[in-house]
Design a protein around this motif. Structure first.
Motif, PDB file in Angstrom:
ATOM      1  N   THR A 198      24.201  43.789  49.835  1.00 52.94           N
ATOM      2  CA  THR A 198      23.906  44.825  50.814  1.00 52.94           C
ATOM      3  C   THR A 198      22.463  45.289  50.685  1.00 52.94           C
ATOM      4  O   THR A 198      21.836  45.188  49.627  1.00 52.94           O
ATOM      5  CB  THR A 198      24.855  46.020  50.635  1.00 52.94           C
ATOM      6  OG1 THR A 198      24.921  46.351  49.247  1.00 52.94           O
ATOM      7  CG2 THR A 198      26.242  45.686  51.129  1.00 52.94           C
ATOM      8  N   ILE A 199      21.966  45.845  51.781  1.00 53.42           N
ATOM      9  CA  ILE A 199      20.585  46.312  51.838  1.00 53.42           C
ATOM     10  C   ILE A 199      20.611  47.791  52.190  1.00 53.42           C
ATOM     11  O   ILE A 199      21.122  48.182  53.246  1.00 53.42           O
ATOM     12  CB  ILE A 199      19.784  45.539  52.909  1.00 53.42           C
ATOM     13  CG1 ILE A 199      19.850  44.032  52.618  1.00 53.42           C
ATOM     14  CG2 ILE A 199      18.339  46.015  52.955  1.00 53.42           C
ATOM     15  CD1 ILE A 199      19.410  43.171  53.789  1.00 53.42           C
ATOM     16  N   TYR A 200      20.091  48.616  51.297  1.00 55.97           N
ATOM     17  CA  TYR A 200      20.137  50.064  51.505  1.00 55.97           C
ATOM     18  C   TYR A 200      18.894  50.537  52.257  1.00 55.97           C
ATOM     19  O   TYR A 200      17.776  50.169  51.912  1.00 55.97           O
ATOM     20  CB  TYR A 200      20.248  50.788  50.172  1.00 55.97           C
ATOM     21  CG  TYR A 200      21.619  50.665  49.557  1.00 55.97           C
ATOM     22  CD1 TYR A 200      22.614  51.586  49.857  1.00 55.97           C
ATOM     23  CD2 TYR A 200      21.937  49.615  48.699  1.00 55.97           C
ATOM     24  CE1 TYR A 200      23.887  51.472  49.312  1.00 55.97           C
ATOM     25  CE2 TYR A 200      23.196  49.492  48.143  1.00 55.97           C
ATOM     26  CZ  TYR A 200      24.165  50.424  48.457  1.00 55.97           C
ATOM     27  OH  TYR A 200      25.424  50.298  47.919  1.00 55.97           O
ATOM     28  N   LEU A 201      19.135  51.349  53.265  1.00 54.56           N
ATOM     29  CA  LEU A 201      18.045  51.956  54.014  1.00 54.56           C
ATOM     30  C   LEU A 201      17.985  53.433  53.640  1.00 54.56           C
ATOM     31  O   LEU A 201      18.889  54.200  53.997  1.00 54.56           O
ATOM     32  CB  LEU A 201      18.281  51.815  55.521  1.00 54.56           C
ATOM     33  CG  LEU A 201      18.405  50.389  56.054  1.00 54.56           C
ATOM     34  CD1 LEU A 201      18.651  50.402  57.558  1.00 54.56           C
ATOM     35  CD2 LEU A 201      17.145  49.581  55.733  1.00 54.56           C
ATOM     36  N   PRO A 202      16.973  53.862  52.907  1.00 55.51           N
ATOM     37  CA  PRO A 202      16.897  55.254  52.454  1.00 55.51           C
ATOM     38  C   PRO A 202      16.465  56.190  53.579  1.00 55.51           C
ATOM     39  O   PRO A 202      15.362  56.745  53.576  1.00 55.51           O
ATOM     40  CB  PRO A 202      15.851  55.189  51.335  1.00 55.51           C
ATOM     41  CG  PRO A 202      14.941  54.076  51.757  1.00 55.51           C
ATOM     42  CD  PRO A 202      15.833  53.056  52.447  1.00 55.51           C
ATOM     43  N   THR A 203      17.327  56.347  54.545  1.00 51.16           N
ATOM     44  CA  THR A 203      16.979  57.144  55.716  1.00 51.16           C
ATOM     45  C   THR A 203      18.226  57.803  56.258  1.00 51.16           C
ATOM     46  O   THR A 203      19.333  57.554  55.780  1.00 51.16           O
ATOM     47  CB  THR A 203      16.332  56.245  56.786  1.00 51.16           C
ATOM     48  OG1 THR A 203      15.854  57.057  57.856  1.00 51.16           O
ATOM     49  CG2 THR A 203      17.325  55.232  57.339  1.00 51.16           C
ATOM     50  N   SER A 204      18.067  58.654  57.227  1.00 51.14           N
ATOM     51  CA  SER A 204      19.192  59.392  57.778  1.00 51.14           C
ATOM     52  C   SER A 204      19.639  58.790  59.100  1.00 51.14           C
ATOM     53  O   SER A 204      18.906  58.041  59.758  1.00 51.14           O
ATOM     54  CB  SER A 204      18.807  60.860  57.991  1.00 51.14           C
ATOM     55  OG  SER A 204      17.873  60.977  59.056  1.00 51.14           O
ATOM     56  N   VAL A 205      20.840  59.145  59.512  1.00 52.35           N
ATOM     57  CA  VAL A 205      21.370  58.685  60.788  1.00 52.35           C
ATOM     58  C   VAL A 205      20.494  59.174  61.932  1.00 52.35           C
ATOM     59  O   VAL A 205      20.210  58.433  62.887  1.00 52.35           O
ATOM     60  CB  VAL A 205      22.819  59.173  60.962  1.00 52.35           C
ATOM     61  CG1 VAL A 205      23.342  58.874  62.361  1.00 52.35           C
ATOM     62  CG2 VAL A 205      23.726  58.523  59.918  1.00 52.35           C
ATOM     63  N   ALA A 206      20.045  60.417  61.855  1.00 51.18           N
ATOM     64  CA  ALA A 206      19.209  60.983  62.920  1.00 51.18           C
ATOM     65  C   ALA A 206      17.910  60.202  63.065  1.00 51.18           C
ATOM     66  O   ALA A 206      17.433  59.978  64.191  1.00 51.18           O
ATOM     67  CB  ALA A 206      18.916  62.452  62.631  1.00 51.18           C
ATOM     68  N   GLN A 207      17.326  59.796  61.950  1.00 54.38           N
ATOM     69  CA  GLN A 207      16.070  59.045  62.020  1.00 54.38           C
ATOM     70  C   GLN A 207      16.277  57.686  62.687  1.00 54.38           C
ATOM     71  O   GLN A 207      15.444  57.234  63.463  1.00 54.38           O
ATOM     72  CB  GLN A 207      15.492  58.870  60.618  1.00 54.38           C
ATOM     73  CG  GLN A 207      14.947  60.173  60.043  1.00 54.38           C
ATOM     74  CD  GLN A 207      14.564  60.043  58.589  1.00 54.38           C
ATOM     75  OE1 GLN A 207      15.221  59.323  57.834  1.00 54.38           O
ATOM     76  NE2 GLN A 207      13.526  60.735  58.181  1.00 54.38           N
ATOM     77  N   VAL A 208      17.386  57.026  62.357  1.00 55.27           N
ATOM     78  CA  VAL A 208      17.668  55.733  62.982  1.00 55.27           C
ATOM     79  C   VAL A 208      17.877  55.917  64.482  1.00 55.27           C
ATOM     80  O   VAL A 208      17.373  55.137  65.292  1.00 55.27           O
ATOM     81  CB  VAL A 208      18.899  55.078  62.343  1.00 55.27           C
ATOM     82  CG1 VAL A 208      19.242  53.774  63.052  1.00 55.27           C
ATOM     83  CG2 VAL A 208      18.659  54.820  60.872  1.00 55.27           C
ATOM     84  N   ALA A 209      18.607  56.956  64.870  1.00 54.50           N
ATOM     85  CA  ALA A 209      18.840  57.216  66.291  1.00 54.50           C
ATOM     86  C   ALA A 209      17.520  57.481  67.018  1.00 54.50           C
ATOM     87  O   ALA A 209      17.298  56.967  68.123  1.00 54.50           O
ATOM     88  CB  ALA A 209      19.786  58.407  66.452  1.00 54.50           C
TER      89      ALA A 209
END
Length: 595
Positions: A349-360
């Motif tokens: 797996t690849i972890y993205l150190p970010t929030s759902v809001a930022q991705v949106a």
């Protein structure tokens, strides 16, 4: 609100007032002597709602439930000795579920420890590594240096309930005699009282509250893109989104952002019923609920293999889904906004150190146009869900308990709080809870997956809740925490308990151990044979047996004023297990039937 009657009154009232100014509004107190200064300070404060609970385990889960719903720390108070040890199960659950709790345990002073003084155990680091911060307070002293120390320790404790994530803080609070707020003849406190300037003492102190999931590690808008590098997903076609339990709780904004991500990418969403997302249907997103059945069909399992997966929160509960995922060799990106390892499959797996809001926000700025391949892939999921739904609806006509659970979503008023007990109720919900737009809020003690404290957790959720709360539970889970009924007079709210009574551990009936007939019934199913109508009468709780779907539906809107009611649905765990096995077999063994 600072009490200068004696040293203990000063310490306790200063601690309580500081926490109140930071945002403390709820306390759950267990009776006891050594914690008297804390109890009196909380009870006399006036701005803090205090619930009194006889049973420490029930008290701690009540506090857990209230913290789950509000996202704010609840002060949990008890005396010294094994009383404090009874908090441990709820503290473990709060740790893994990321629920804020401020645990205050009374204790004897150090000189009375390790000498067999009564009701004294070693309470330092009593809860191991489960609190995200813990300390023992210094014994009260009659000077401003101590007051400043206690104020700053209280501020740090409160903030550590929220950072780096929501969690537990434990303050062990030693008190010497006198424990009651009586003058001890000490003139030094009179001088301290004259010196104390409350306005100056609390200057600059403001409330400190949790941020929602979308803001946990917020970055400047100019840095949004950098959150994806390295690595940076290419959002390839044939992608899907997995949404499970969201550690730290949910907000409508978080769920809306998840839907926005799915719409932008045109990815189907496999959403666990233990997440509230199934109750936020927007009519534009492919919310897939029957995935456990779909991937049991070998031909469908091959057709639905993605080239990319985005995981938000924990993996869904389904074991069939997890087995399927373990066979798929494709990138799985995990939005890791709390920094935890959320992959029990131990995949690449690849972890993205970010929030759902930022991705949106990032996807909104990209204005992506899904290609025909991705649209076809999403449509394939939806079409197979429609086909599977036909089989499931037909099968439900011959089921009792599963049908009731499937229809419960259509009975409840919008925005109902629903707590689901672990074991079989979780599975029924996962299999059959439908997509809807009623914004029900789902709760579950899925941090440690235990059945302890379920009733008390539900009562904590219901306490002072503006809407109705429902607990979906099995008989063993309810019996395990029946002491929670003692808190009925303290709870201000409404709680409906949907009791799925199959006289034993129904989840074990679905497991291979059920084949070991010589030991199964006594050691695993453990039927108790309790008359729940009699149990409810003992506690003064309303009870009614529900025999059909019409009787269930007519329970809403609620037309009585009792705070707690039990609606009992009697099932047969052997028949239910066989029925489920037969339904699953239709998908796993009969490709021709569903093509």
């Amino acid at each position: 609100m600072v009490d200068f009657t004696n040293l203990n009154s000063l310490a306790a009232s200063l601690l309580v007032e500081t926490c109140f100014r930071l945002g403390l509004r709820q306390a759950v107190i267990c009776p006891g002597s050594r914690s008297s200064p804390l109890t009196v300070a909380l009870a006399r404060h006036g701005g803090i709602d205090c619930v009194v609970s006889l049973d420490e385990r029930s008290a701690s889960f009540f506090a857990l439930g209230h913290g789950k719903r509000t996202g704010q720390p609840v002060a949990l108070v008890c005396t010294s000795g094994t009383a404090a040890a009874n908090f441990l199960p709820a503290i473990i659950e709060a740790h893994y579920s990321q629920v804020p709790l401020l645990v205050l345990t009374g204790d004897r002073p150090p000189r009375l420890r390790h000498c067999r003084a009564g009701q004294t155990i070693d309470q330092n680091k009593l809860y191991g590594h489960y609190p995200q911060w813990q300390t023992e307070l210094a014994l009260p002293e009659p000077n401003m240096d101590y007051c400043h120390y206690l104020r700053q320790t209280a501020i740090h404790s409160w903030q550590k309930c929220f950072w780096p994530g929501l969690g537990v803080v434990h303050l062990n609070c030693p008190f010497d005699e006198p424990l009651v707020p009586l003058e001890d003849g000490s003139e030094c406190l009179e001088h301290l009282a004259r010196e104390f300037d409350e306005e100056h003492f609390y200057r600059g102190l403001t409330t400190f509250a949790a941020m929602n999931q979308g803001e946990v590690i917020s970055l400047p808008s100019s840095s949004v893109t950098s959150a994806f590098s390295p690595p940076q997903p290419d959002f390839s076609p044939l992608g899907l989104i997995l949404v499970g339990v969201l550690p730290g709780g949910e907000t409508p904004a978080l769920l809306t952002d998840i839907l926005a991500i799915a719409r932008a990418l045109h990815y189907p969403v496999l959403c666990d019923a233990l997440c509230s997302l199934r109750n936020y249907d927007d009519g534009q997103t492919a919310l897939i609920t029957n995935y456990d059945f779909l991937i049991r069909c070998p031909s469908w399992a091959k057709q639905l293999v993605p080239k990319q997966i985005i995981q938000i929160g924990e993996l869904p509960t389904s074991k069939a889904l997890r087995n399927w995922l373990s066979t798929i060799d494709c990138p799985r990106y995990i939005l890791n906004f709390h920094g935890e390892n959320l992959d029990p499959l131990q995949g690449q797996t690849i972890y993205l150190p970010t929030s759902v809001a930022q991705v949106a926000d990032y996807l909104d700025s990209q204005r992506l146009t899904p290609d025909a391949e991705q649209k076809s892939y999403a449509h394939s999921w939806q079409e197979k869900q429609r086909q599977s739904q036909t089989i499931i609806i037909s099968a439900l006509a011959d089921a009792h308990t599963p049908l009731m659970v499937a229809q419960l979503a259509h009975c409840l008023a919008p925005q109902t709080n629903l707590l689901v007990a672990n074991s079989l109720p979780v599975r029924w919900l996962e299999f059959f809870w439908p997509v809807n737009g009623d914004h029900h809020r789902m709760f579950v003690n899925r941090g440690a997956n235990g059945i302890d404290g379920t009733l008390s957790t539900a009562m904590g959720i219901a306490h002072r809740s503006p809407g109705e709360t429902v607990l979906l539970t099995g008989d063993l889970s309810l019996l395990h925490d029946s002491n929670g009924f003692l808190n009925q007079s303290q709870m201000q709210g409404n709680l409906t308990i949907i009791l799925l009574n199959n006289n034993g551990g129904g989840i074990f009936q679905t497991l291979p151990i059920a084949q070991c007939e010589d030991v199964f019934e006594t050691y695993f199913a453990t039927p108790q044979g309790v008359d729940f109508s009699q149990l409810c009468r003992t506690y003064g709780v309303e009870h009614q047996i529900i025999t059909n779907l019409w009787e269930l539906k007519e329970q809403w809107p609620r037309n009585n004023s009792t705070s707690i009611r039990v609606l009992e649905i009697i099932g047969d765990r052997r028949q239910e297990a066989q029925w489920l096995k037969s339904l699953q077999a239709q998908f796993s063994c009969a490709d021709s039937l569903i093509q």
